[in-house]
Design an enzyme around this catalytic site. Structure first.
Site, mmCIF file in Angstrom:
data_model
loop_
_atom_site.group_PDB
_atom_site.id
_atom_site.type_symbol
_atom_site.label_atom_id
_atom_site.label_comp_id
_atom_site.label_asym_id
_atom_site.label_seq_id
_atom_site.Cartn_x
_atom_site.Cartn_y
_atom_site.Cartn_z
ATOM 1 C CE LYS A 53 5.841 -3.223 3.634
ATOM 2 N NZ LYS A 53 5.523 -2.976 2.227
ATOM 3 C CD GLN A 97 5.216 -0.070 0.124
ATOM 4 O OE1 GLN A 97 5.908 -0.925 0.639
ATOM 5 N NE2 GLN A 97 3.911 -0.029 0.306
ATOM 6 C CG ASP A 120 5.762 -7.658 -1.969
ATOM 7 O OD1 ASP A 120 5.144 -7.735 -0.901
ATOM 8 O OD2 ASP A 120 6.188 -6.580 -2.445
HETATM 9 N N1 GUN Z 1 1.626 -1.558 -1.261
HETATM 10 C C1 GUN Z 1 0.546 -1.903 -0.515
HETATM 11 N N2 GUN Z 1 0.666 -3.187 -0.104
HETATM 12 C C2 GUN Z 1 1.818 -3.641 -0.591
HETATM 13 C C3 GUN Z 1 2.498 -4.896 -0.492
HETATM 14 O O1 GUN Z 1 2.043 -5.859 0.123
HETATM 15 N N3 GUN Z 1 3.689 -4.972 -1.130
HETATM 16 C C4 GUN Z 1 4.206 -3.936 -1.837
HETATM 17 N N4 GUN Z 1 5.361 -4.114 -2.447
HETATM 18 N N5 GUN Z 1 3.611 -2.769 -1.949
HETATM 19 C C5 GUN Z 1 2.431 -2.622 -1.328
#
Ligand code: GUN
Length: 280
Positions: A53, A97, A120
């Protein structure tokens, strides 16, 4: 017939190229988009996701700040950081996350993120906005799925969309998004009586259950579009929820794993961050 392979990697790259131009404009106006990523603990898979990311943000010119907190971080400390980020005018998007280590309550943490910075799309306000068709942030993977289908050129309105899986992160929001596009949507789950029969009615089939190669060739209607959200590790190899080699013989278009939905998730996160900065 052999299916057109939907190249998520190339599409995501194209989207990042467009975003880079928008970011350059915003930065020129003194409004460089900023994304804060919070990583608690030392889950290795999460660390890999967070690194990619950050790299993607850098590539398009988004200012990304990764907050790495130790495994033993308390709920209070995490909530204090989120509040600080909620107030920070240079931060337009906040991503915590998941999963969080034991002892931290994901629901409380997600609810603490300002809905205006919830890139998100996990905050109940954004979940509700999606449900009733109001503007808000949409979860990134579902947004990527719809974008991939649109780019095949297939029209969505009136089509039968079958979604395998009812998770809050993928299944439910992807169903809402296709409903918004005027599809007829069916959600299948572990209690569905005849999943194969449901799938055979799909013009557009979305697999998001985390079961390697669950979807077989005879589950797919000839000419269907098949989007595979699964990421399963089998004997050191990454495979999707769809038996790609078999299903590509009958589908009109299909995503590979890896290189299909995966790269789109991050592209949609960047897009949401740029939107948040534009709105701010
Ligand atoms: N962990 C796995 N997929 C995601 C996601 O799309 N967003 C977040 N914040 N954590 C994750």
């Amino acid at each position: 017939m052999t299916a057109k392979i939907i190249d998520g990697k190339a599409i995501a790259k194209e989207i990042r190229g467009d975003l880079a131009k928008q970011v350059a404009e915003l930065t020129k106006e003194g409004r460089q988009p900023g994304l804060a990523v919070v990583l608690v603990g030392d889950d290795p898979a999460s660390a890999v996701y967070v690194r990619s990311k950050k790299r993607a943000c850098e590539e398009v010119g988004i200012n990304s700040l990764v907050h790495r907190l130790p495994q033993e971080t308390t709920q209070k400390e995490l909530l204090a950081l989120i509040e600080e980020l909620n107030q920070d005018p240079k931060i337009h998007g906040i991503l915590v996350q998941l999963p969080l280590p034991d002892g931290l309550d994901e629901e409380i943490v997600i609810n603490a993120i300002s809905p205006k910075k919830d890139v998100d799309g996990f905050h109940p306000i954004n979940v509700g906005n999606l449900h009733i068709g109001q503007e808000g942030f949409v979860p990134c993977t579902p947004a990527g799925v719809v974008e991939l289908v649109k780019r095949t050129g297939v029209s969505i309105a009136g089509k039968n969309v079958v979604v395998l899986g009812r998770s809050n992160i993928v299944g439910k929001p992807v169903a809402s998004l296709f409903l918004r596009e005027n599809a007829t949507v069916t959600i299948c789950h572990s209690r569905t009586k005849d999943v194969a029969a449901e799938c055979r009615r799909a013009d557009i089939l979305i697999a998001a259950v985390g079961r390697p190669k669950l979807v077989q060739q005879d589950w797919v209607k000839p000419g269907a579009v098949v989007i595979d959200v699964g990421i399963n590790r089998v004997d050191g190899e990454i495979v999707g929820d769809v038996d790609f080699e078999q299903v590509k013989k009958v589908a009109e278009a299909i995503t590979p794993v890896p290189g299909g939905v995966g790269p789109m998730t991050i592209a949609m996160l960047l897009k949401a961050t740029v939107e948040a900065a534009s709105r701010a």
